[in-house]
Motif scaffolding. Structure first.
Motif, mmCIF file in Angstrom:
data_model
loop_
_atom_site.group_PDB
_atom_site.id
_atom_site.type_symbol
_atom_site.label_atom_id
_atom_site.label_comp_id
_atom_site.label_asym_id
_atom_site.label_seq_id
_atom_site.Cartn_x
_atom_site.Cartn_y
_atom_site.Cartn_z
ATOM 1 N N GLU A 140 44.275 51.411 46.556
ATOM 2 C CA GLU A 140 45.908 51.373 47.290
ATOM 3 C C GLU A 140 47.378 51.388 46.747
ATOM 4 O O GLU A 140 48.046 52.120 47.440
ATOM 5 N N TYR A 141 47.043 50.218 45.963
ATOM 6 C CA TYR A 141 48.733 50.339 45.154
ATOM 7 C C TYR A 141 48.833 51.742 44.400
ATOM 8 O O TYR A 141 49.730 52.475 44.619
ATOM 9 N N ALA A 142 47.977 52.567 44.275
ATOM 10 C CA ALA A 142 48.380 54.008 43.247
ATOM 11 C C ALA A 142 48.672 54.577 44.619
ATOM 12 O O ALA A 142 49.212 55.565 44.106
ATOM 13 N N GLU A 143 47.911 54.779 45.638
ATOM 14 C CA GLU A 143 48.247 55.833 46.897
ATOM 15 C C GLU A 143 49.300 55.482 47.682
ATOM 16 O O GLU A 143 50.182 56.695 47.717
ATOM 17 N N HIS A 174 41.800 40.699 36.229
ATOM 18 C CA HIS A 174 40.401 39.401 36.043
ATOM 19 C C HIS A 174 39.337 40.710 35.832
ATOM 20 O O HIS A 174 38.812 40.193 35.085
ATOM 21 N N TYR A 175 39.338 41.436 37.152
ATOM 22 C CA TYR A 175 37.454 41.656 37.118
ATOM 23 C C TYR A 175 37.762 43.378 36.206
ATOM 24 O O TYR A 175 36.606 43.719 36.275
ATOM 25 N N VAL A 176 39.162 43.506 35.933
ATOM 26 C CA VAL A 176 39.096 45.174 35.174
ATOM 27 C C VAL A 176 39.990 44.803 34.580
ATOM 28 O O VAL A 176 39.026 45.580 33.316
ATOM 29 N N VAL A 177 40.439 45.153 34.403
ATOM 30 C CA VAL A 177 41.131 45.385 32.647
ATOM 31 C C VAL A 177 40.843 44.350 31.990
ATOM 32 O O VAL A 177 40.414 44.055 30.584
ATOM 33 N N ASN A 178 40.319 42.658 32.071
ATOM 34 C CA ASN A 178 39.941 41.922 31.305
ATOM 35 C C ASN A 178 38.935 41.998 30.834
ATOM 36 O O ASN A 178 38.312 41.919 29.933
ATOM 37 N N ASP A 213 40.629 34.896 42.362
ATOM 38 C CA ASP A 213 40.624 35.192 44.375
ATOM 39 C C ASP A 213 42.149 35.017 44.300
ATOM 40 O O ASP A 213 42.549 34.347 45.470
ATOM 41 N N GLY A 214 42.984 35.430 43.555
ATOM 42 C CA GLY A 214 44.828 35.687 43.313
ATOM 43 C C GLY A 214 45.005 36.781 44.061
ATOM 44 O O GLY A 214 44.703 37.772 45.369
ATOM 45 N N THR A 215 46.453 37.112 43.649
ATOM 46 C CA THR A 215 47.191 38.836 44.541
ATOM 47 C C THR A 215 46.239 39.213 43.461
ATOM 48 O O THR A 215 45.923 39.182 42.787
ATOM 49 N N ALA A 216 46.619 40.859 44.450
ATOM 50 C CA ALA A 216 45.898 41.779 43.673
ATOM 51 C C ALA A 216 45.562 42.058 41.863
ATOM 52 O O ALA A 216 45.472 42.475 41.829
ATOM 53 N N ALA A 217 47.065 41.578 41.851
ATOM 54 C CA ALA A 217 47.567 42.150 40.411
ATOM 55 C C ALA A 217 46.787 40.936 39.725
ATOM 56 O O ALA A 217 46.056 41.770 38.888
ATOM 57 N N GLN A 218 46.322 40.457 40.474
ATOM 58 C CA GLN A 218 45.693 39.082 39.337
ATOM 59 C C GLN A 218 44.411 39.175 39.073
ATOM 60 O O GLN A 218 43.654 39.386 38.614
ATOM 61 N N ARG A 219 44.020 40.091 40.329
ATOM 62 C CA ARG A 219 42.637 40.260 40.429
ATOM 63 C C ARG A 219 42.125 41.736 39.867
ATOM 64 O O ARG A 219 41.210 41.855 39.150
ATOM 65 N N VAL A 220 43.024 42.467 39.783
ATOM 66 C CA VAL A 220 42.844 43.446 38.792
ATOM 67 C C VAL A 220 43.046 43.371 36.963
ATOM 68 O O VAL A 220 41.897 43.557 36.744
ATOM 69 N N ASP A 277 51.721 48.803 34.755
ATOM 70 C CA ASP A 277 52.952 48.404 34.300
ATOM 71 C C ASP A 277 53.867 47.870 35.159
ATOM 72 O O ASP A 277 54.169 46.321 35.285
ATOM 73 N N TYR A 278 53.927 49.052 36.217
ATOM 74 C CA TYR A 278 54.516 48.521 37.594
ATOM 75 C C TYR A 278 53.665 47.334 38.469
ATOM 76 O O TYR A 278 54.541 46.799 39.217
ATOM 77 N N MET A 279 51.797 47.977 38.752
ATOM 78 C CA MET A 279 51.596 46.532 38.990
ATOM 79 C C MET A 279 52.063 45.269 38.249
ATOM 80 O O MET A 279 51.524 44.010 38.493
ATOM 81 N N SER A 280 51.998 45.347 36.952
ATOM 82 C CA SER A 280 52.255 44.038 36.280
ATOM 83 C C SER A 280 50.709 43.201 36.006
ATOM 84 O O SER A 280 50.989 41.540 35.588
ATOM 85 N N VAL A 281 50.001 43.651 35.456
ATOM 86 C CA VAL A 281 48.433 43.753 35.369
ATOM 87 C C VAL A 281 48.832 42.966 34.064
ATOM 88 O O VAL A 281 48.025 42.364 33.972
ATOM 89 N N ASP A 282 49.889 43.548 32.853
ATOM 90 C CA ASP A 282 49.722 42.486 31.413
ATOM 91 C C ASP A 282 50.443 41.874 31.674
ATOM 92 O O ASP A 282 50.386 40.655 30.315
ATOM 93 N N VAL A 283 51.378 41.047 32.998
ATOM 94 C CA VAL A 283 51.848 40.036 32.508
ATOM 95 C C VAL A 283 51.307 38.898 33.571
ATOM 96 O O VAL A 283 51.579 37.138 33.534
ATOM 97 N N VAL A 284 50.096 38.615 34.442
ATOM 98 C CA VAL A 284 49.656 38.055 35.858
ATOM 99 C C VAL A 284 49.222 37.047 34.978
ATOM 100 O O VAL A 284 48.039 37.648 33.416
ATOM 101 N N ASP A 285 48.589 36.204 35.400
ATOM 102 C CA ASP A 285 47.418 35.252 35.035
ATOM 103 C C ASP A 285 46.077 36.008 35.603
ATOM 104 O O ASP A 285 45.950 35.971 37.034
#
Length: 185
Positions: free
Chosen positions: A100-103, A144-148, A135-142, A123-131
């Motif tokens: 959704e973010y990419a679209e 947790h579940y994807v990048v990490n 069950d957090g924000t979209a960036a936090q879930r990405v 980078d713009y979604m800030s997945v490298d700096v969020v915890d």
């Protein structure tokens, strides 16, 4: 370096990811999340579309010297989602948020973007700096579940650990050869 299905299976065994029966054969190839073969017990939350996005993220976050990323990610993620339905739903939701973010900002699904645009989107979604919060924000879930999760799988695999120089991490004896060789071998 080549990532293999064997690397993915080694990570799954080390992580204790339930039954490895799902790793022996590919998951239902349905193209869309939420649908499965008529014989399935229920919907498959992580389908081909989600797997394609996970592979696209891995191609961005894994070192460029690594080959075999698609089969590694598909085997590892298939084993993880088969072992835990709640995890599978979390992955599907996080991938959906990333798409959704990419679209919204780039006009297409994440996997359809160029590699540089995919990197920029993360980078713009800030997945490298969020915890990482399941069950957090979209960036936090990405995160947790994807990048990490993808980075855990990579650096826990024999090939990924070898590339990072972690074949014998501190605290793991590694046999008698490790005592005979110095750290700068």
């Amino acid at each position: 370096m080549e990532l293999t299905r064997r690397d993915a299976l080694a990570v799954l065994v080390a992580a204790g990811a339930g039954s490895l029966a799902g790793c022996a054969a590919p998951r239902a190839s349905d193209g869309d999340a939420g649908t499965g073969d008529a014989g399935d017990a229920g919907p498959v939350p992580v389908g081909d579309s989600e797997m394609e996005t996970l592979v696209a993220v891995a191609e961005v976050v894994y070192p460029s010297a690594v080959d075999g990323v698609p089969k590694f990610v598909r085997t590892y993620t298939g084993g993880r989602v088969d072992a835990d339905d709640a995890y599978a739903r979390g992955v599907a939701a996080a991938v959906g948020s990333l798409d959704e973010y990419a679209e919204e900002f780039h006009g297409d699904r994440y996997a359809a973007l160029s590699e540089s645009t995919r990197r920029e989107a993360l980078d713009y979604m800030s997945v490298d700096v969020v915890d990482p919060v399941p069950d957090g924000t979209a960036a936090q879930r990405v995160r947790h579940y994807v990048v990490n999760e993808l980075l855990y799988a990579f650096y826990t695999s024999p090939t990924g650990a070898g590339l990072a120089g972690l074949e014998n991490p501190p605290g793991h004896p590694g046999g008698t050869e490790s005592y005979r060789e110095g750290p700068g071998r």
